[in-house]
Scaffold this motif. Sequence first.
Motif, PDB file in Angstrom:
ATOM      1  N   ASP A 166      18.096 -14.632  62.277  1.00 59.31           N
ATOM      2  CA  ASP A 166      17.159 -15.619  61.717  1.00 59.31           C
ATOM      3  C   ASP A 166      16.144 -14.968  60.777  1.00 59.31           C
ATOM      4  OD1 ASP A 166      18.109 -17.997  63.134  1.00 59.31           O
ATOM      5  OD2 ASP A 166      17.397 -16.986  64.932  1.00 59.31           O
ATOM      6  N   ASN A 167      15.713 -13.748  61.085  1.00 58.39           N
ATOM      7  CA  ASN A 167      14.820 -12.988  60.217  1.00 58.39           C
ATOM      8  C   ASN A 167      14.868 -11.513  60.622  1.00 58.39           C
ATOM      9  OD1 ASN A 167      12.715 -12.519  62.339  1.00 58.39           O
ATOM     10  ND2 ASN A 167      12.543 -14.751  62.174  1.00 58.39           N
ATOM     11  N   TYR A 168      14.144 -10.676  59.886  1.00 55.83           N
ATOM     12  CA  TYR A 168      14.234  -9.233  60.106  1.00 55.83           C
ATOM     13  C   TYR A 168      13.671  -8.779  61.449  1.00 55.83           C
ATOM     14  CZ  TYR A 168       9.328  -9.136  58.511  1.00 55.83           C
ATOM     15  OH  TYR A 168       7.975  -9.344  58.352  1.00 55.83           O
ATOM     16  N   HIS A 169      12.847  -9.601  62.089  1.00 59.35           N
ATOM     17  CA  HIS A 169      12.306  -9.243  63.396  1.00 59.35           C
ATOM     18  C   HIS A 169      13.373  -9.274  64.494  1.00 59.35           C
ATOM     19  CE1 HIS A 169       8.137  -8.847  62.254  1.00 59.35           C
ATOM     20  NE2 HIS A 169       8.181 -10.005  61.612  1.00 59.35           N
ATOM     21  N   ASP A 170      14.548  -9.854  64.207  1.00 59.22           N
ATOM     22  CA  ASP A 170      15.620  -9.897  65.208  1.00 59.22           C
ATOM     23  C   ASP A 170      16.108  -8.503  65.572  1.00 59.22           C
ATOM     24  OD1 ASP A 170      15.590 -12.649  65.378  1.00 59.22           O
ATOM     25  OD2 ASP A 170      17.084 -12.921  63.800  1.00 59.22           O
ATOM     26  N   TRP A 171      15.860  -7.503  64.706  1.00 58.28           N
ATOM     27  CA  TRP A 171      16.319  -6.152  65.008  1.00 58.28           C
ATOM     28  C   TRP A 171      15.565  -5.518  66.165  1.00 58.28           C
ATOM     29  CZ3 TRP A 171      20.675  -3.943  63.938  1.00 58.28           C
ATOM     30  CH2 TRP A 171      21.443  -4.443  62.882  1.00 58.28           C
ATOM     31  N   GLU A 172      14.573  -6.227  66.658  1.00 61.07           N
ATOM     32  CA  GLU A 172      13.869  -5.797  67.858  1.00 61.07           C
ATOM     33  C   GLU A 172      14.815  -5.742  69.056  1.00 61.07           C
ATOM     34  OE1 GLU A 172      10.244  -4.858  70.067  1.00 61.07           O
ATOM     35  OE2 GLU A 172      10.622  -5.010  67.905  1.00 61.07           O
ATOM     36  N   ILE A 173      15.936  -6.483  68.978  1.00 59.88           N
ATOM     37  CA  ILE A 173      16.887  -6.540  70.087  1.00 59.88           C
ATOM     38  C   ILE A 173      17.645  -5.234  70.265  1.00 59.88           C
ATOM     39  CG2 ILE A 173      18.894  -7.369  68.786  1.00 59.88           C
ATOM     40  CD1 ILE A 173      19.461  -9.292  71.061  1.00 59.88           C
ATOM     41  N   ASN A 174      17.702  -4.411  69.214  1.00 64.32           N
ATOM     42  CA  ASN A 174      18.417  -3.140  69.269  1.00 64.32           C
ATOM     43  C   ASN A 174      17.508  -2.067  69.884  1.00 64.32           C
ATOM     44  OD1 ASN A 174      19.180  -0.384  67.933  1.00 64.32           O
ATOM     45  ND2 ASN A 174      21.007  -1.652  67.749  1.00 64.32           N
ATOM     46  N   ILE A 175      18.039  -1.312  70.847  1.00 63.59           N
ATOM     47  CA  ILE A 175      17.210  -0.338  71.565  1.00 63.59           C
ATOM     48  C   ILE A 175      16.685   0.768  70.657  1.00 63.59           C
ATOM     49  CG2 ILE A 175      18.345  -0.786  73.772  1.00 63.59           C
ATOM     50  CD1 ILE A 175      19.983   1.767  73.347  1.00 63.59           C
ATOM     51  N   TYR A 176      17.372   1.032  69.534  1.00 69.21           N
ATOM     52  CA  TYR A 176      16.925   2.088  68.624  1.00 69.21           C
ATOM     53  C   TYR A 176      15.885   1.569  67.634  1.00 69.21           C
ATOM     54  CZ  TYR A 176      21.027   4.499  70.452  1.00 69.21           C
ATOM     55  OH  TYR A 176      21.941   5.083  71.290  1.00 69.21           O
ATOM     56  N   TYR A 177      15.995   0.298  67.250  1.00 70.73           N
ATOM     57  CA  TYR A 177      15.049  -0.295  66.305  1.00 70.73           C
ATOM     58  C   TYR A 177      13.905  -1.024  67.005  1.00 70.73           C
ATOM     59  CZ  TYR A 177      18.456   0.740  62.657  1.00 70.73           C
ATOM     60  OH  TYR A 177      19.310   1.386  61.787  1.00 70.73           O
ATOM     61  N   ASN A 178      13.955  -1.090  68.323  1.00 70.58           N
ATOM     62  CA  ASN A 178      12.871  -1.706  69.081  1.00 70.58           C
ATOM     63  C   ASN A 178      11.585  -0.897  68.895  1.00 70.58           C
ATOM     64  OD1 ASN A 178      11.178  -2.133  71.668  1.00 70.58           O
ATOM     65  ND2 ASN A 178      12.707  -3.770  71.766  1.00 70.58           N
ATOM     66  N   CYS A 179      10.467  -1.617  68.782  1.00 69.04           N
ATOM     67  CA  CYS A 179       9.199  -0.936  68.511  1.00 69.04           C
ATOM     68  C   CYS A 179       8.759  -0.016  69.647  1.00 69.04           C
ATOM     69  CB  CYS A 179       8.099  -1.961  68.213  1.00 69.04           C
ATOM     70  SG  CYS A 179       8.330  -2.789  66.613  1.00 69.04           S
TER      71      CYS A 179
END
Length: 289
Positions: A166-179
């Motif tokens: 839906d938007n670029y914040h969805d990459w938070e779901i990935n353990i490597y790209y999570n903040c």
Amino acid sequence: TRRSYSTSLLSLIKPHYGYSLVEYFLKYCLFVCNLLFTALGLVVLGLGMWGLITKESFAQEKIGSIGTDPMLILVSLGLVLTTLCLSGCVGAIRENYCLLKLFSTMVLVLVTAQILAAILAYSLQDQVGNYLRSGMLAAMARYQDDLDLRFITDEIQSNLQCCGADNYHDWEINIYYNCSAPGVLACGVPATCCVDPLENGTVWNSQCGVGAQQLDEFTAQSVIFLGGCLGGISRWIEQHEGLIGTVSIVVMGVQILTLFISTRLMESESNKNSGIPPGLVTTLLHADK
């Protein structure tokens, strides 16, 4: 007598009855078409098997997750296409009634399934969208772990110029790209989300998306694509709906045409086995009266 004459005529024509010129044309047309698609099916099957073997998907530690391997789709598609077209190809050239019947039955089932799938997809558009969202989020979560899913995700994002579901914040779901991740990729996005992933137009900058999730939309829009890929897919379908409709009609038409040809050849084969051309019995019976 006329009756004995008719009986002797039937015995004479029985061994000589075969396909007409039109039926021979249909026979070889069906053979050539199915031969081409059989070759295509074998290529698809070979690519799928090559992918599975290259990734060692049959290894003991990976065999448990083989059901989710995208290569399995190619293997299944190639196997179905090869089996279907090979039955039609051999059935046509060998004039085999059973194989032609198997082919026509499979094509009829395939056509029916496609029509039902189209009706369901149209009537359940919201559910289809949810399935696509779930599938893309699952692919994003396994981005670093599955090379096939990574390739598919990168191709979608780069070609549709989108980022996430839906938007670029969805990459938070990935353990490597999570903040909360400890690595350098934390709070970032893949390079295929970047507006300009090529540094100076020549060198691929794999770090161009680092920290992008921490940026506000105004700042981020100059670095990455803000829109999600689900919206990009919807726009692509709307822009190419004419082409999609044309291809769908042509594919369906080819299947219906092969179904008609195989049915016609089955009728001719049945008549040939009986040894009596259609309508001849009626003609001879009238001649006996």
